[in-house]
Design a protein around this motif. Structure first.
Motif, PDB file in Angstrom:
ATOM      1  N   LEU A   1     -35.077  25.636  34.088  1.00  0.00           N
ATOM      2  CA  LEU A   1     -34.023  25.032  33.273  1.00  0.00           C
ATOM      3  C   LEU A   1     -33.187  24.054  34.091  1.00  0.00           C
ATOM      4  O   LEU A   1     -32.808  22.984  33.611  1.00  0.00           O
ATOM      5  CB  LEU A   1     -33.138  26.122  32.674  1.00  0.00           C
ATOM      6  CG  LEU A   1     -33.800  26.970  31.584  1.00  0.00           C
ATOM      7  CD1 LEU A   1     -32.908  28.148  31.200  1.00  0.00           C
ATOM      8  CD2 LEU A   1     -34.107  26.113  30.352  1.00  0.00           C
ATOM      9  N   GLY A   2     -32.888  24.418  35.336  1.00  0.00           N
ATOM     10  CA  GLY A   2     -32.152  23.502  36.202  1.00  0.00           C
ATOM     11  C   GLY A   2     -32.950  22.239  36.473  1.00  0.00           C
ATOM     12  O   GLY A   2     -32.397  21.128  36.493  1.00  0.00           O
ATOM     13  N   LEU A   3     -34.253  22.388  36.668  1.00  0.00           N
ATOM     14  CA  LEU A   3     -35.110  21.231  36.914  1.00  0.00           C
ATOM     15  C   LEU A   3     -35.072  20.264  35.740  1.00  0.00           C
ATOM     16  O   LEU A   3     -34.939  19.043  35.914  1.00  0.00           O
ATOM     17  CB  LEU A   3     -36.541  21.711  37.172  1.00  0.00           C
ATOM     18  CG  LEU A   3     -37.575  20.632  37.471  1.00  0.00           C
ATOM     19  CD1 LEU A   3     -37.233  19.886  38.750  1.00  0.00           C
ATOM     20  CD2 LEU A   3     -38.968  21.250  37.576  1.00  0.00           C
ATOM     21  N   VAL A   4     -35.164  20.783  34.533  1.00  0.00           N
ATOM     22  CA  VAL A   4     -35.122  19.925  33.344  1.00  0.00           C
ATOM     23  C   VAL A   4     -33.741  19.302  33.172  1.00  0.00           C
ATOM     24  O   VAL A   4     -33.603  18.089  32.954  1.00  0.00           O
ATOM     25  CB  VAL A   4     -35.512  20.738  32.091  1.00  0.00           C
ATOM     26  CG1 VAL A   4     -35.299  19.916  30.828  1.00  0.00           C
ATOM     27  CG2 VAL A   4     -36.962  21.211  32.181  1.00  0.00           C
ATOM     28  N   LEU A   5     -32.712  20.116  33.270  1.00  0.00           N
ATOM     29  CA  LEU A   5     -31.335  19.656  33.058  1.00  0.00           C
ATOM     30  C   LEU A   5     -30.980  18.526  34.010  1.00  0.00           C
ATOM     31  O   LEU A   5     -30.532  17.443  33.588  1.00  0.00           O
ATOM     32  CB  LEU A   5     -30.378  20.839  33.249  1.00  0.00           C
ATOM     33  CG  LEU A   5     -28.878  20.532  33.249  1.00  0.00           C
ATOM     34  CD1 LEU A   5     -28.422  20.122  31.861  1.00  0.00           C
ATOM     35  CD2 LEU A   5     -28.085  21.746  33.732  1.00  0.00           C
TER      36      LEU A   5
ATOM     37  N   ALA B   1     -27.085  20.240  49.779  1.00  0.00           N
ATOM     38  CA  ALA B   1     -26.876  19.480  48.544  1.00  0.00           C
ATOM     39  C   ALA B   1     -25.804  18.409  48.736  1.00  0.00           C
ATOM     40  O   ALA B   1     -25.935  17.284  48.234  1.00  0.00           O
ATOM     41  CB  ALA B   1     -26.476  20.431  47.415  1.00  0.00           C
ATOM     42  N   ALA B   2     -24.746  18.746  49.463  1.00  0.00           N
ATOM     43  CA  ALA B   2     -23.696  17.767  49.742  1.00  0.00           C
ATOM     44  C   ALA B   2     -24.237  16.609  50.565  1.00  0.00           C
ATOM     45  O   ALA B   2     -23.879  15.437  50.337  1.00  0.00           O
ATOM     46  CB  ALA B   2     -22.536  18.443  50.467  1.00  0.00           C
ATOM     47  N   ALA B   3     -25.114  16.909  51.533  1.00  0.00           N
ATOM     48  CA  ALA B   3     -25.704  15.851  52.350  1.00  0.00           C
ATOM     49  C   ALA B   3     -26.570  14.920  51.500  1.00  0.00           C
ATOM     50  O   ALA B   3     -26.543  13.693  51.675  1.00  0.00           O
ATOM     51  CB  ALA B   3     -26.534  16.466  53.472  1.00  0.00           C
ATOM     52  N   GLY B   4     -27.338  15.492  50.579  1.00  0.00           N
ATOM     53  CA  GLY B   4     -28.120  14.652  49.674  1.00  0.00           C
ATOM     54  C   GLY B   4     -27.230  13.741  48.851  1.00  0.00           C
ATOM     55  O   GLY B   4     -27.535  12.556  48.645  1.00  0.00           O
TER      56      GLY B   4
ATOM     57  N   GLY C   1     -28.986  13.727  39.414  1.00  0.00           N
ATOM     58  CA  GLY C   1     -28.565  14.415  38.201  1.00  0.00           C
ATOM     59  C   GLY C   1     -27.767  15.669  38.501  1.00  0.00           C
ATOM     60  O   GLY C   1     -26.792  15.977  37.804  1.00  0.00           O
ATOM     61  N   TRP C   2     -28.164  16.403  39.543  1.00  0.00           N
ATOM     62  CA  TRP C   2     -27.405  17.593  39.940  1.00  0.00           C
ATOM     63  C   TRP C   2     -25.961  17.233  40.246  1.00  0.00           C
ATOM     64  O   TRP C   2     -25.031  17.897  39.801  1.00  0.00           O
ATOM     65  CB  TRP C   2     -28.069  18.229  41.168  1.00  0.00           C
ATOM     66  CG  TRP C   2     -27.309  19.400  41.687  1.00  0.00           C
ATOM     67  CD1 TRP C   2     -27.457  20.703  41.319  1.00  0.00           C
ATOM     68  CD2 TRP C   2     -26.255  19.373  42.660  1.00  0.00           C
ATOM     69  NE1 TRP C   2     -26.547  21.498  41.998  1.00  0.00           N
ATOM     70  CE2 TRP C   2     -25.803  20.703  42.820  1.00  0.00           C
ATOM     71  CE3 TRP C   2     -25.644  18.358  43.396  1.00  0.00           C
ATOM     72  CZ2 TRP C   2     -24.778  21.034  43.700  1.00  0.00           C
ATOM     73  CZ3 TRP C   2     -24.620  18.690  44.269  1.00  0.00           C
ATOM     74  CH2 TRP C   2     -24.195  20.013  44.414  1.00  0.00           C
ATOM     75  N   ALA C   3     -25.766  16.173  41.025  1.00  0.00           N
ATOM     76  CA  ALA C   3     -24.417  15.786  41.432  1.00  0.00           C
ATOM     77  C   ALA C   3     -23.571  15.360  40.232  1.00  0.00           C
ATOM     78  O   ALA C   3     -22.455  15.861  40.029  1.00  0.00           O
ATOM     79  CB  ALA C   3     -24.496  14.654  42.459  1.00  0.00           C
ATOM     80  N   ALA C   4     -24.090  14.448  39.435  1.00  0.00           N
ATOM     81  CA  ALA C   4     -23.288  13.892  38.344  1.00  0.00           C
ATOM     82  C   ALA C   4     -23.021  14.922  37.251  1.00  0.00           C
ATOM     83  O   ALA C   4     -21.885  15.069  36.783  1.00  0.00           O
ATOM     84  CB  ALA C   4     -24.007  12.669  37.761  1.00  0.00           C
ATOM     85  N   GLN C   5     -24.056  15.636  36.839  1.00  0.00           N
ATOM     86  CA  GLN C   5     -23.866  16.587  35.736  1.00  0.00           C
ATOM     87  C   GLN C   5     -22.952  17.743  36.129  1.00  0.00           C
ATOM     88  O   GLN C   5     -22.132  18.199  35.325  1.00  0.00           O
ATOM     89  CB  GLN C   5     -25.224  17.123  35.277  1.00  0.00           C
ATOM     90  CG  GLN C   5     -25.180  17.971  34.005  1.00  0.00           C
ATOM     91  CD  GLN C   5     -24.828  19.435  34.270  1.00  0.00           C
ATOM     92  OE1 GLN C   5     -25.057  19.932  35.369  1.00  0.00           O
ATOM     93  NE2 GLN C   5     -24.295  20.122  33.263  1.00  0.00           N
TER      94      GLN C   5
ATOM     95  N   SER D   1     -32.971  16.831  36.337  1.00  0.00           N
ATOM     96  CA  SER D   1     -33.910  15.716  36.482  1.00  0.00           C
ATOM     97  C   SER D   1     -33.769  14.735  35.326  1.00  0.00           C
ATOM     98  O   SER D   1     -33.814  13.511  35.524  1.00  0.00           O
ATOM     99  CB  SER D   1     -35.349  16.232  36.552  1.00  0.00           C
ATOM    100  OG  SER D   1     -35.530  17.041  37.688  1.00  0.00           O
ATOM    101  N   LEU D   2     -33.583  15.246  34.129  1.00  0.00           N
ATOM    102  CA  LEU D   2     -33.402  14.368  32.970  1.00  0.00           C
ATOM    103  C   LEU D   2     -32.143  13.532  33.121  1.00  0.00           C
ATOM    104  O   LEU D   2     -32.164  12.306  32.924  1.00  0.00           O
ATOM    105  CB  LEU D   2     -33.336  15.218  31.692  1.00  0.00           C
ATOM    106  CG  LEU D   2     -33.101  14.463  30.372  1.00  0.00           C
ATOM    107  CD1 LEU D   2     -34.215  13.451  30.136  1.00  0.00           C
ATOM    108  CD2 LEU D   2     -33.017  15.444  29.207  1.00  0.00           C
TER     109      LEU D   2
END
Length: 663
Positions: free
Chosen positions: A13-17, A262-265, A44-48, A19-20
């Motif tokens: 679910l995280g991958l779909v959420l 994740a912060a470094a990315g 997408g992880w960062a913004a969402q 990545s989309l």
């Protein structure tokens, strides 16, 4: 206890959420398919996450806030910006994403329990995942979270830790119906997957051929030269070189502290967006840059706060000079707006960290001091002066042998390429990110707690950049058939594999413990606690319970299984999560340990109920208090449930006082 199927569902679910959301944002900003695909999960992880957290603080943390943030991103990205010719890259091989997914299982395994004939054991890295209690807290009570680690009666109970990564885990837990433990494993996998894929995409973008993304993944699976050096030098290595610390490669750091990774990315993506903003200062790029910078800070104060601020200072002159003359003022204004928006998104956490710093009374969290590299044999003769050159000449080549050497040479070659070379400004910006990243680790140390977290985590953005650059450079060597250089590279690669094998073995196999059988019974015990103790109440349990299952003593069963707040979760966790001065932290720790060792006075028991707000107490047969129970005769507590020869649960007799949170 832990369901692999549920963890896998949460990861999917995280991958779909994410990545989309990320793909739509990348395409809206004008990135071509070749880079939009690999950058999508991390972007997408960062913004969402930042948007969803802001929404959840207004409308409550629910599936509505999660889906509303996704819908907002999708609607705002309906028009796709045109891409220029420089974005017409060859697509990475189709199998790179599945390969990154398989590689990401290695860090995720660190969180998964290991069932053996003796019971259940854990990997050493699970110690740093004690923050699972924070994920459970958000699932129970929403955001901003109440501090689940420490909260004296009648005092503010805010959390000052950077918790955006854990909020992301709570999101996928909410969608999948997962526990905090399962969601942490899923989020660890996703962080490893998204950052590995980001480095693979960046390797292709830096001028590598289709082999470069595969080489980037291979470089992610390398480690330090220390195991080889220890085999060659034996115990004498520690006399020449300081012992290994948390300054380590991507595989180790993603296993232990994925939120910093994740912060470094996010920081690396922010640098690329800064270049894009200089070339085209428009509103979408400005807003996404603000979201990504906020995500970096809210996931790691060290990476997204200290390193990001220094990177911004270093990039500012480069980007201002690179901006078109007629658009320079517009770029400066757009960059300022992005910075102010990022601060606005991060403001609640900034205030909480300010309050925590006041409570600790520890002064500045950062000090100017060189990273300690050399061992006593060297420092006895030369002091610490040689640490300065040894950081670059010894430590970095030992910890990141192929990545640092090949990556630095590749960046240098790309920077010195003709002005017409594509993406020269991006290369320069990324080189600055790497330089500032390693220089921060070199000269600055963190003073909060016992570890130099800043020195350990600051290298991560630079490590990501150099990994991608090294992969691009090595791919070029393969294309040119530079045999001598390739033989040297293969030798360094082989020398760095034993460390990776050690990490894999530790994550997959765990550490044997005499408490394995007792830990296997812990889920039933904590389930009984949850039935008897309301979600808002705090419980006292022995901070040293199951201390032999982790490298540092914590009650890991509470962190992973309790799903209830603690009134004091132990000294090790209080360092990061409790706004306490060191002396006060030590005093409280001794008091709780004495209580559960059966050496408590009636005043100590009364303090648990009155001062620390412990509405429930769990005493187990493993505690000294089992045979010298100070709660049995106390007027402050009454026995409500017991399991013969296993545990007793007490509840406070006085009415509860309401916890407070700073406005």
């Amino acid at each position: 206890m832990f369901s692999l199927a549920t963890a896998a569902l949460a990861a999917a679910l995280g991958l779909v959420l994410w990545s989309l959301a990320g793909y739509r944002l990348a395409r809206r900003l004008g990135f071509g398919h070749a880079f939009a695909l690999p950058v999508a999960p991390a972007l997408g992880w960062a913004a969402q996450n930042v948007l969803a957290l802001a929404l959840a603080e207004v409308i409550g943390f629910s599936a509505l806030a999660i889906l509303a943030s996704l819908a907002l991103i999708l609607v705002s990205t309906l028009p796709t910006a045109a891409t220029d010719g420089a974005e017409d890259d060859e697509l990475p091989p189709w199998w790179i994403a599945p390969a990154a997914g398989l590689l990401a299982l290695v860090p995720a395994l660190a969180v998964v329990p290991k069932h053996t004939a003796d019971g259940v054991i854990l990997a050493a890295a699970v110690f740093d995942h004690s923050k699972i209690a924070l994920i459970d807290e958000m699932l129970r009570a929403g955001v901003p979270p109440v501090n689940p680690f420490y909260g004296p009666a009648g005092q503010p109970a805010e959390i000052s830790y950077y918790y955006l990564w854990h909020f992301g885990a709570a999101q996928i837990a909410r969608l999948a119906g997962a526990t905090g433990w399962e969601a942490d494993a899923a989020a660890s996998w996703f962080t490893a997957f998204s950052t590995a894929l980001l480095m693979a995409g960046l390797a292709l973008r830096l001028g590598g051929n289709r082999l470069a993304p595969a080489l980037a993944l291979a470089l992610c699976a390398t480690g330090s030269l220390r195991p080889l050096l220890e085999w060659l030098a034996g115990a004498g290595l520690d006399q020449w070189l300081a012992p290994a610390t948390g300054l380590a490669g991507w595989l180790f750091q993603t296993s232990w502290s994925p939120h910093h990774v994740a912060a470094a990315g996010s920081l690396v993506i922010a640098a690329l967006l800064g270049v894009r903003l200089a070339r085209r200062p428009d509103a979408p790029t400005c807003l996404v840059l603000a979201l990504v910078m906020a995500a970096a800070f809210q996931s790691s104060f060290w990476v997204g706060g200290v390193v990001l601020a220094l990177v911004a200072l270093a990039l500012a002159p480069l980007l201002v000079c690179a901006a078109p003359a007629r658009g320079r003022v517009r770029f400066v204004l757009a960059a300022a707006v992005a910075g102010l928006l990022a601060l606005a998104f991060a403001a609640p956490l900034l205030l909480a960290q300010y309050h925590a710093a006041l409570g600790r009374g520890s002064g500045s969290p950062v000090a100017l001091r060189a990273y300690e590299v050399l061992g006593p044999m060297m420092t006895a003769h030369f002091g610490r002066a040689l640490d300065l050159p040894a950081y670059w000449l010894v430590l970095l080549p030992v910890e990141f042998p192929l990545v640092v050497i090949a990556g630095a040479l590749t960046l240098l070659c790309r920077i010195c390429a003709p002005d017409a070379a594509p993406r020269r400004l991006e290369v320069r910006a990324l080189a600055l990110v790497a330089a500032v990243s390693f220089a921060t680790s070199w000269l600055l140390v963190s003073t909060v707690g016992d570890n130099n977290d800043l020195g350990w985590r600051a290298v991560l953005p630079g490590l990501m950049v150099l990994t991608a650059a090294a992969a691009a450079g090595l791919a070029g060597l393969v294309a040119r058939r530079a045999r001598l250089a390739l033989v040297a590279a293969l030798a360094l690669f082989a020398a760095s594999l034993p460390a990776a094998v050690i990490i894999l073995a530790g994550n997959a196999g765990g550490d044997a413990s005499p408490s394995a059988a007792a830990f296997a019974r812990a889920p039933a015990m904590w389930a009984a606690v949850r039935r008897a103790v309301p979600a808002q109440d705090r419980i006292a349990s022995n901070p040293a319970l199951f201390a032999d299952m982790t490298p540092w003593p914590v009650n890991i069963s509470w962190a992973l299984l309790a799903d209830r707040r603690s009134c004091f979760a132990g000294k090790e966790l209080a360092i990061a999560f409790a706004p306490l001065a060191p002396a006060a932290r030590e005093t409280i720790s001794r008091q709780f340990l004495a209580v559960f060792d059966g050496r408590a006075s009636p005043d100590d028991v009364h303090a648990l109920a009155e001062r620390y707000g412990c509405r429930a107490v769990l005493v187990t047969a493993r505690d000294g208090a089992w045979t010298r129970d100070p709660f049995a005769a106390s007027p402050d507590y009454r026995l409500v449930e017991t399991e013969p020869d296993a545990w007793r649960l007490y509840r406070a007799t006085a009415p509860a006082s309401s916890p407070t949170v700073r406005p």
